[in-house]
Design a protein around this motif. Structure first.
Motif, PDB file in Angstrom:
ATOM      1  N   GLN A   1       0.675  -1.321   0.027  1.00 10.17           N
ATOM      2  CA  GLN A   1      -0.017   0.073  -0.001  1.00 10.17           C
ATOM      3  C   GLN A   1       0.736   1.197   0.059  1.00 10.17           C
ATOM      4  N   LEU A   2       1.811   1.164   0.588  1.00 11.35           N
ATOM      5  CA  LEU A   2       2.950   2.300   0.773  1.00 11.35           C
ATOM      6  C   LEU A   2       3.592   2.403  -0.555  1.00 11.35           C
ATOM      7  N   ARG A   3       4.041   1.295  -1.135  1.00 13.62           N
ATOM      8  CA  ARG A   3       4.472   1.685  -2.531  1.00 13.62           C
ATOM      9  C   ARG A   3       3.843   2.135  -3.539  1.00 13.62           C
ATOM     10  N   GLU A   4       2.548   1.619  -3.336  1.00  8.73           N
ATOM     11  CA  GLU A   4       1.497   2.181  -4.244  1.00  8.73           C
ATOM     12  C   GLU A   4       1.355   3.864  -4.284  1.00  8.73           C
ATOM     13  N   HIS A   5       1.097   4.220  -2.978  1.00 10.22           N
ATOM     14  CA  HIS A   5       0.999   5.528  -2.609  1.00 10.22           C
ATOM     15  C   HIS A   5       2.143   6.398  -2.894  1.00 10.22           C
ATOM     16  N   ILE A   6       3.128   6.028  -2.760  1.00 15.37           N
ATOM     17  CA  ILE A   6       4.583   6.514  -3.092  1.00 15.37           C
ATOM     18  C   ILE A   6       4.787   6.808  -4.359  1.00 15.37           C
ATOM     19  N   SER A   7       4.589   5.647  -5.151  1.00 22.30           N
ATOM     20  CA  SER A   7       4.798   5.548  -6.391  1.00 22.30           C
ATOM     21  C   SER A   7       3.807   6.646  -7.163  1.00 22.30           C
ATOM     22  N   ASP A   8       2.665   6.891  -6.956  1.00 17.28           N
ATOM     23  CA  ASP A   8       1.672   7.963  -7.313  1.00 17.28           C
ATOM     24  C   ASP A   8       2.385   9.118  -7.188  1.00 17.28           C
ATOM     25  N   LEU A   9       3.081   9.477  -6.436  1.00 18.85           N
ATOM     26  CA  LEU A   9       4.008  10.677  -5.914  1.00 18.85           C
ATOM     27  C   LEU A   9       5.059  10.871  -6.847  1.00 18.85           C
ATOM     28  N   GLY A  10       5.436   9.934  -7.934  1.00 11.42           N
ATOM     29  CA  GLY A  10       6.652   9.846  -8.628  1.00 11.42           C
ATOM     30  C   GLY A  10       7.845   9.731  -7.771  1.00 11.42           C
ATOM     31  N   VAL A  11       7.812   9.144  -6.780  1.00 10.56           N
ATOM     32  CA  VAL A  11       9.148   8.800  -5.840  1.00 10.56           C
ATOM     33  C   VAL A  11       9.547   7.458  -6.082  1.00 10.56           C
ATOM     34  N   HIS A  12      10.789   7.237  -6.442  1.00  9.62           N
ATOM     35  CA  HIS A  12      11.313   5.952  -6.721  1.00  9.62           C
ATOM     36  C   HIS A  12      11.697   5.607  -5.319  1.00  9.62           C
ATOM     37  N   GLN A  13      11.716   4.091  -5.293  1.00  5.45           N
ATOM     38  CA  GLN A  13      12.073   3.112  -3.986  1.00  5.45           C
ATOM     39  C   GLN A  13      13.033   1.970  -4.351  1.00  5.45           C
ATOM     40  N   VAL A  14      13.881   2.034  -3.192  1.00  3.42           N
ATOM     41  CA  VAL A  14      14.959   0.922  -3.234  1.00  3.42           C
ATOM     42  C   VAL A  14      14.791   0.160  -1.818  1.00  3.42           C
ATOM     43  N   ALA A  15      15.471  -0.953  -1.711  1.00  6.16           N
ATOM     44  CA  ALA A  15      15.448  -1.393  -0.457  1.00  6.16           C
ATOM     45  C   ALA A  15      16.920  -1.682   0.101  1.00  6.16           C
ATOM     46  N   LEU A  16      17.100  -1.881   1.630  1.00  6.22           N
ATOM     47  CA  LEU A  16      18.190  -2.547   2.283  1.00  6.22           C
ATOM     48  C   LEU A  16      17.889  -3.666   2.884  1.00  6.22           C
ATOM     49  N   LEU A  17      18.719  -4.493   2.779  1.00  4.06           N
ATOM     50  CA  LEU A  17      18.293  -6.200   3.525  1.00  4.06           C
ATOM     51  C   LEU A  17      19.472  -6.050   4.688  1.00  4.06           C
ATOM     52  N   THR A  18      19.120  -5.477   5.609  1.00  4.75           N
ATOM     53  CA  THR A  18      20.061  -5.593   7.062  1.00  4.75           C
ATOM     54  C   THR A  18      20.357  -6.789   7.452  1.00  4.75           C
ATOM     55  N   HIS A  19      21.090  -6.962   8.695  1.00  5.29           N
ATOM     56  CA  HIS A  19      21.565  -7.882   9.355  1.00  5.29           C
ATOM     57  C   HIS A  19      21.792  -9.337   8.568  1.00  5.29           C
ATOM     58  N   VAL A  20      22.384  -9.195   7.543  1.00  2.00           N
ATOM     59  CA  VAL A  20      22.741 -10.302   6.687  1.00  2.00           C
ATOM     60  C   VAL A  20      23.672 -11.124   7.355  1.00  2.00           C
ATOM     61  N   ASP A  21      24.313 -10.849   8.411  1.00  2.00           N
ATOM     62  CA  ASP A  21      25.420 -11.734   9.257  1.00  2.00           C
ATOM     63  C   ASP A  21      24.696 -12.593  10.051  1.00  2.00           C
ATOM     64  N   LYS A  22      23.435 -12.059  10.259  1.00  2.00           N
ATOM     65  CA  LYS A  22      22.780 -13.123  11.215  1.00  2.00           C
ATOM     66  C   LYS A  22      22.030 -14.395  10.547  1.00  2.00           C
ATOM     67  N   VAL A  23      21.877 -14.279   9.457  1.00  2.00           N
ATOM     68  CA  VAL A  23      21.384 -15.285   8.622  1.00  2.00           C
ATOM     69  C   VAL A  23      22.428 -16.244   8.021  1.00  2.00           C
ATOM     70  N   CYS A  24      23.771 -15.501   7.986  1.00  4.73           N
ATOM     71  CA  CYS A  24      24.735 -16.223   7.099  1.00  4.73           C
ATOM     72  C   CYS A  24      26.032 -15.928   8.000  1.00  4.73           C
ATOM     73  N   PRO A  25      26.342 -16.616   8.838  1.00  2.36           N
ATOM     74  CA  PRO A  25      27.591 -16.342  10.073  1.00  2.36           C
ATOM     75  C   PRO A  25      28.588 -16.280   9.017  1.00  2.36           C
ATOM     76  N   GLU A  26      28.913 -16.851   7.975  1.00  4.32           N
ATOM     77  CA  GLU A  26      30.161 -16.616   7.189  1.00  4.32           C
ATOM     78  C   GLU A  26      30.325 -15.320   6.866  1.00  4.32           C
TER      79      GLU A  26
END
Length: 362
Positions: A255-280
């Motif tokens: 829902q957020l992405r739909e409304h934000i896209s209507d405003l013409g604002v681009h969106q990306v994402a960060l995937l954090t804590h990758v060290d917790k799912v992959c100890p290596e």
């Protein structure tokens, strides 16, 4: 509030006291910002034996991801990276120069304002502090970081990323905001998020679900300039919780992405804590793009957000470390560079519209 196209949207029955009439009925449901608190990692580590590119056997610890189906034929580790990345001191230096010299491509704007948005504890404030740490040359916590179940950040807090000592501030502003938490009465609302993006909310505004932003709010910006607005939205999700976030959060994100896209604002994402799912990866961050586990988690994050994985980048924030690491810096700076590419798309779009409008008036 009025949606593009003339459709009026009511918000919880509040009369905003504005000159523009606002209806209190709507068919659009304000999303409940709800997140789970259980960790993704419920299993015990298991030893995985794989061959390196030299043919030598290596034991790498990994975790079984509950609810995630991975093909039995899939190798947990790859010999080559599934995304190209250089892990060198020279690359860190080049990326630092790129970020520190960045200036928006639109003449009327002096800095790109980036809004970080995500569940409580996803790592928004930690990312801001980690990026600033790279330029400070030491680990610092400029953005206040908490470990509470409720959002530690309550206000809209822009952080201008400063260059290295003696340099001018960069053209990058990372905006911290209250997290999406477990219940609408303790988290952000859709209305408030959109008000921030449109530039109506002033720095330091303290959010309260019982007091939504209106044109009577102290500091309300009635006619925001392009500089006041948000130029790119970054969704931040915790890799270790991707599989345990409730389904309602996916609805909220979309829902957020739909409304934000209507405003013409681009969106990306960060995937954090990758060290917790992959100890290596926690031991050696250069393994991040050789890990099939992280690749699978990224696919799940894409499904959660309703977003192609090409918009998502993994990061490892500084948390307990006291000293910087070249490879962690490279990953963080690459994420900032990725974000700025989409901020510039926003400026290009608006510059084109302004040019066309000027021609029309002539």
């Amino acid at each position: 509030m009025q949606k593009e196209g003339g459709e009026k949207i009511g918000f919880r029955g509040f009369n905003f006291g504005c000159s523009v009439p606002v209806t209190t009925t709507t068919n659009i449901t304000t999303p409940q910002f709800t997140i789970g608190t259980t960790s993704l990692i419920n299993g015990a580590p298991s030893e995985i034996t794989s061959k390196s590119s030299t043919g030598r056997k290596e034991n790498r610890s990994s975790f079984r991801l509950p609810g995630m189906e991975v093909s039995s034929a899939a190798q947990p580790w790859l010999d080559s990276q599934w995304r190209d990345m250089e892990w060198t001191e020279e690359q860190r230096t080049n990326l630092m120069k790129t970020v520190s010299s960045y200036r928006p491509s639109c003449g009327e704007v002096t800095r790109a304002q980036i809004l970080l948005l995500g569940p409580v504890g996803a790592g928004k404030s930690s990312f801001i502090s980690s990026v600033q740490s790279v330029f400070n040359g030491r680990v610092t916590n400029r953005a206040m970081v908490g470990s509470f179940p409720s959002s530690f950040t309550k206000k809209l807090q822009p952080f201008n990323i400063h260059g290295q000592k003696g340099e001018d501030p960069t053209g990058v502003v990372l905006c911290d905001i209250m997290g999406l938490s477990d219940g609408e009465m303790t988290g952000l609302t859709l209305h408030d998020v959109l008000s921030v993006i449109k530039g109506h909310v002033s720095e330091g505004h303290k959010f309260s679900p019982s007091q939504p932003v209106t044109c009577e709010t102290v500091g309300y910006v009635r006619r925001p300039s392009l500089q006041d607005q948000i130029h790119c939205v970054v969704f931040v999700v915790d890799a270790s919780k991707v599989m345990s976030y409730p389904k309602s959060l996916s609805t909220t994100f979309q829902q957020l992405r739909e409304h934000i896209s209507d405003l013409g604002v681009h969106q990306v994402a960060l995937l954090t804590h990758v060290d917790k799912v992959c100890p290596e990866t926690g031991k050696d961050v250069t393994s991040v793009y050789k890990s099939n586990i992280i690749r699978e988690v990224m696919n799940k994050a894409g499904a959660l957000l309703g977003m192609s994985t090409s918009y998502i980048v993994p990061v490892k924030n500084y948390s307990s470390e006291l000293n910087l690491d070249v490879n962690t810096d490279v990953l963080l700076l690459h994420a900032v560079d990725h974000i700025l590419q989409y901020a510039d798309l926003y400026f290009q779009d608006n510059t084109t519209q302004d040019t066309e409008l000027t021609k029309f008036k002539m």
